[in-house]
Design a protein around this motif. Structure first.
Motif, short mmCIF file in Angstrom:
data_model
loop_
_atom_site.label_atom_id
_atom_site.label_comp_id
_atom_site.label_asym_id
_atom_site.label_seq_id
_atom_site.Cartn_x
_atom_site.Cartn_y
_atom_site.Cartn_z
N ALA A 239 3.15 -1.71 3.70
CA ALA A 239 2.67 -0.27 3.45
C ALA A 239 3.81 0.75 3.53
O ALA A 239 4.66 0.48 4.67
CB ALA A 239 1.53 -0.10 4.34
N ASP B 290 -3.99 2.74 -4.75
CA ASP B 290 -2.88 2.84 -4.08
C ASP B 290 -2.06 1.63 -3.49
O ASP B 290 -1.75 1.33 -2.52
CB ASP B 290 -3.46 3.44 -2.46
N ILE B 291 -2.24 0.77 -4.64
CA ILE B 291 -1.46 -0.53 -4.59
C ILE B 291 -0.38 -0.80 -5.45
O ILE B 291 -0.63 -0.49 -6.69
CB ILE B 291 -2.27 -1.58 -4.68
N LYS C 178 0.82 -1.28 0.08
CA LYS C 178 0.19 0.01 -0.05
C LYS C 178 0.97 1.12 0.12
O LYS C 178 1.91 1.30 0.73
CB LYS C 178 -0.88 -0.09 1.18
#
Length: 441
Positions: free
Chosen positions: A130, A79-80, A45
């Motif tokens: 993330a 958003d990945i 992420k």
């Protein structure tokens, strides 16, 4: 008839030969690509402020930490960021994400450095996580990190800009205006790193080097000292000066480096400012310096380049560039770390090996190590078993060269079971601080 018979025999021979070749190929066991080099899947992420056009990369131990290697470009969906690459089965991977350079590598939310991400290549392996923030996103410039220190912003004539350092004063120095005490300068990168309890996860968010110092005081193992924490990078900690006058500062294109003359900054600005504004003893006989990783490079390099300015020098797991066994006055061409783009501004493109040798501890000791015996040495580094994630071989080489020039390392050198972390750097200071104090009081 004869023509038919000849064609039959030739065809039979070709068929036999082809069958023999195929049979030979099948008789030699060959691992399939998925067994020998399994795909490792990566998925992360990414922050909402990552621009749609930004290209994301993996950089790590598998590509010599090149921050913009086109082989390791991540794909994106909203958003990945994701991708999959083959690696040798069982290979231990260390890596980080960048947006194409070390100026915009991933960082923690407060802009501090994060430990390298890790994974192991195996069938079906997935590495997820993330990205908290990017290095080039501005943080709160006024953050203190620890209320026991004072933040100082002052103008540097050498750099032509305002610079920041933190300083810690012992309680005696605050109450006795006539008292002057030894000073210790602690180096790494950004000025916050030694005092930020969250610089990496190994400190647990509740300790830093000030806690180590105050524990030693309570144990009566050390007296009052002023601790100085200078910044040796640009504002977002992405470009490291190594504490030298940069060979090519224009390559960094970074205004918060100013002129890039960081060695001049130390001796013309920082030390005079500290010694005229704070209760420290004057002169090199009362100064010590220590550092972690690239901060270890700074401390050892400065002690060798300016031996009369210091009395005691330490380093934990310092990264020193290899000396060349064939030529004492250049950096070894085989040192791939030296060639990383991270050091373009420091040593130029192409690299100026002679200039670099004049600013590298191992080559300095070989060029002229006579001054080293005048200093107290407190050098430690991680164990050989932890390579390449510690700097054992580089530290051991420094130890070897110190012995050759008649200098003595008062610490043990290698630290068993150690790693390249802030917790271990703090523990190094637990061992080195009493020696620094004794040598400089």
């Amino acid at each position: 008839m004869w023509l038919t018979l000849i064609l039959f025999v030739v065809g039979l021979g070709l068929a036999f030969g082809l069958g023999f070749m195929v049979g030979r190929q099948r008789s030699i066991p060959q691992p399939t690509p998925s067994e020998a080099t399994p795909l490792v899947n990566f998925e992360f992420k990414i922050p909402a402020d990552t621009a749609p056009g930004d290209q994301l990369y993996l950089t790590g131990s598998f590509n010599q930490w090149r921050p913009n290697d086109a082989t390791y470009v991540l794909s994106r969906s909203a958003d990945i960021a994701y991708g999959a690459w083959p690696f040798t089965h069982g290979l231990q991977l260390e890596f980080k994400l960048t947006r194409g350079s070390w100026q915009n590598v991933e960082k923690s939310l407060d802009g501090s450095e994060i430990p390298n991400r890790r994974g192991i290549a195996a069938s079906g392996a997935q590495v997820k996580g993330a990205v908290a923030a990017w290095a080039d996103r501005q943080r709160d410039p006024a953050k203190i990190y620890d209320e026991r220190v004072e933040r100082v912003d002052f103008f540097s004539n050498a750099l032509g800009i305002t610079r920041t350092f933190y300083i810690y004063l012992p309680i005696e120095a605050r109450s006795d205006e006539n008292l002057r005490v030894p000073s210790l300068y602690l180096f790494r990168g950004h000025e916050r790193e030694w005092i930020n309890k969250n610089e990496d996860g190994t400190r647990g968010g509740n300790r830093n080097v000030l806690d180590v110092y105050e524990e030693l005081r309570r144990q009566n193992r050390i007296g009052p000292m002023v601790l100085v924490f200078p910044g040796m990078t640009n504002a977002n900690d992405a470009v490291h000066s190594l504490g030298i006058n940069l060979h090519a500062p224009e390559l960094a294109a970074e205004p918060t480096l100013g002129s890039g003359r960081f060695e001049d900054f130390i001796y013309r600005d920082l030390i005079p400012y500290v010694e005229t504004h704070y209760p420290v003893l004057f002169g090199g006989a009362h100064r010590s310096l220590d550092g972690f990783s690239l901060g270890g490079f700074i401390s050892v390099n400065q002690a060798l380049r300016h031996p009369n300015e210091w009395a005691s020098v330490g380093a934990y797991d310092g990264l020193f560039f290899w000396d060349d066994p064939e030529n004492a006055e250049i950096i070894a061409a085989r040192d791939s770390v030296f060639e990383r783009s991270l050091f373009d501004a420091n040593f130029g493109v192409p690299r100026d090996h002679t200039f670099a040798a004049q600013h590298n501890p191992l080559t300095l000791l070989r060029i002229d190590g006579a001054q080293a015996s005048k200093l107290q040495w407190l050098i430690e580094y991680g164990p050989e078993s932890a390579e390449p994630n510690v700097n054992y071989y580089r530290g051991a080489r420094l130890d070897e060269l110190l012995r050759e020039v008649g200098a003595h390392n008062r610490l043990s050198g290698v630290v068993p079971n150690a790693n390249h972390s802030w917790q271990m750097a703090d523990e190094h200071m637990r061992r080195s601080l009493p020696y620094h104090y004794q040598q400089t009081q």
